[in-house]
Design a protein around this motif. Structure first.
Motif, short mmCIF file in Angstrom:
data_model
loop_
_atom_site.label_atom_id
_atom_site.label_comp_id
_atom_site.label_asym_id
_atom_site.label_seq_id
_atom_site.Cartn_x
_atom_site.Cartn_y
_atom_site.Cartn_z
N THR A 145 0.84 -1.19 0.00
CA THR A 145 0.00 0.00 0.00
C THR A 145 0.88 1.24 0.00
OG1 THR A 145 -1.84 1.08 1.12
CG2 THR A 145 -0.18 0.06 2.52
N THR A 146 0.27 2.37 -0.12
CA THR A 146 1.02 3.61 -0.15
C THR A 146 1.73 3.87 1.18
OG1 THR A 146 0.89 6.00 -0.54
CG2 THR A 146 -0.98 4.98 0.57
N THR A 147 2.83 4.58 1.11
CA THR A 147 3.53 5.00 2.33
C THR A 147 3.23 6.46 2.64
OG1 THR A 147 5.54 5.52 1.07
CG2 THR A 147 5.38 3.31 2.06
N ILE A 164 1.12 8.76 4.42
CA ILE A 164 0.20 8.55 5.55
C ILE A 164 -0.79 9.69 5.75
CG2 ILE A 164 1.83 7.05 6.75
CD1 ILE A 164 2.38 9.51 8.61
N GLY A 165 -0.62 10.78 5.01
CA GLY A 165 -1.49 11.95 5.16
C GLY A 165 -0.73 13.12 5.75
N ALA A 224 5.16 11.20 4.16
CA ALA A 224 5.32 9.82 3.70
C ALA A 224 6.42 9.15 4.52
CB ALA A 224 5.69 9.78 2.22
N ILE A 225 6.26 7.84 4.71
CA ILE A 225 7.26 7.05 5.42
C ILE A 225 7.63 5.82 4.57
CG2 ILE A 225 7.91 5.95 7.60
CD1 ILE A 225 5.56 7.35 8.93
N SER A 228 -1.21 9.39 -1.40
CA SER A 228 -1.41 9.37 0.05
C SER A 228 -2.81 8.95 0.43
CB SER A 228 -1.12 10.75 0.64
OG SER A 228 0.23 11.08 0.46
N LEU A 229 -2.94 8.43 1.63
CA LEU A 229 -4.23 7.96 2.12
C LEU A 229 -5.28 9.07 2.13
CD1 LEU A 229 -3.00 5.77 5.12
CD2 LEU A 229 -3.83 4.99 2.89
N ASP A 230 -4.85 10.32 2.40
CA ASP A 230 -5.80 11.43 2.42
C ASP A 230 -5.81 12.23 1.11
OD1 ASP A 230 -3.41 12.81 2.56
OD2 ASP A 230 -3.91 13.97 4.35
N SER A 279 5.46 7.13 14.39
CA SER A 279 4.01 7.23 14.18
C SER A 279 3.33 7.94 15.35
CB SER A 279 3.40 5.84 14.00
OG SER A 279 3.91 5.24 12.84
#
Length: 97
Positions: free
Chosen positions: A2-4, A6-7, A11-12, A38-40, A69
């Motif tokens: 999945t994408t890294t 995170i919003g 990014a990580i 990104s998730l958002d 995190s």
């Protein structure tokens, strides 16, 4: 996978390589925001890259990721990193936390 992204423009990305001797984290802040899925849906300008050796049996990278995190859930921490004007300030912020 999945994408890294995170919003919050963060990014990580992380990965394992034989070239890595010990788990390491690199911080980068880009002048322009990058498309990252990104998730958002936000573009990314803050990147915490985690480089992990293939024999990370102690799961050091998981501890690093958990600690990061937790910090990234604190809006004041994220804001301070985004507003820092020098690498020295960013390093001080990261070390204080």
């Amino acid at each position: 996978m999945t994408t890294t992204g995170i919003g919050k423009n963060i990014a990580i990305p992380h990965g394992q390589s034989k070239s890595v001797i010990s788990s390491t984290m690199l911080f980068a802040r880009n002048d322009q925001k990058l498309e990252w899925n990104s998730l958002d849906g936000s573009k990314v300008d803050i990147i915490f890259l985690m480089a992990i050796p293939p024999d990370d049996q102690g799961d050091e990278h998981l501890r690093m990721l958990a600690k990061l995190s937790g910090k990234l859930m604190d809006d004041a921490f994220v804001d301070s990193i985004k507003k820092a004007s020098s690498s020295e300030q960013i390093l001080k912020i990261l070390r204080q936390q």
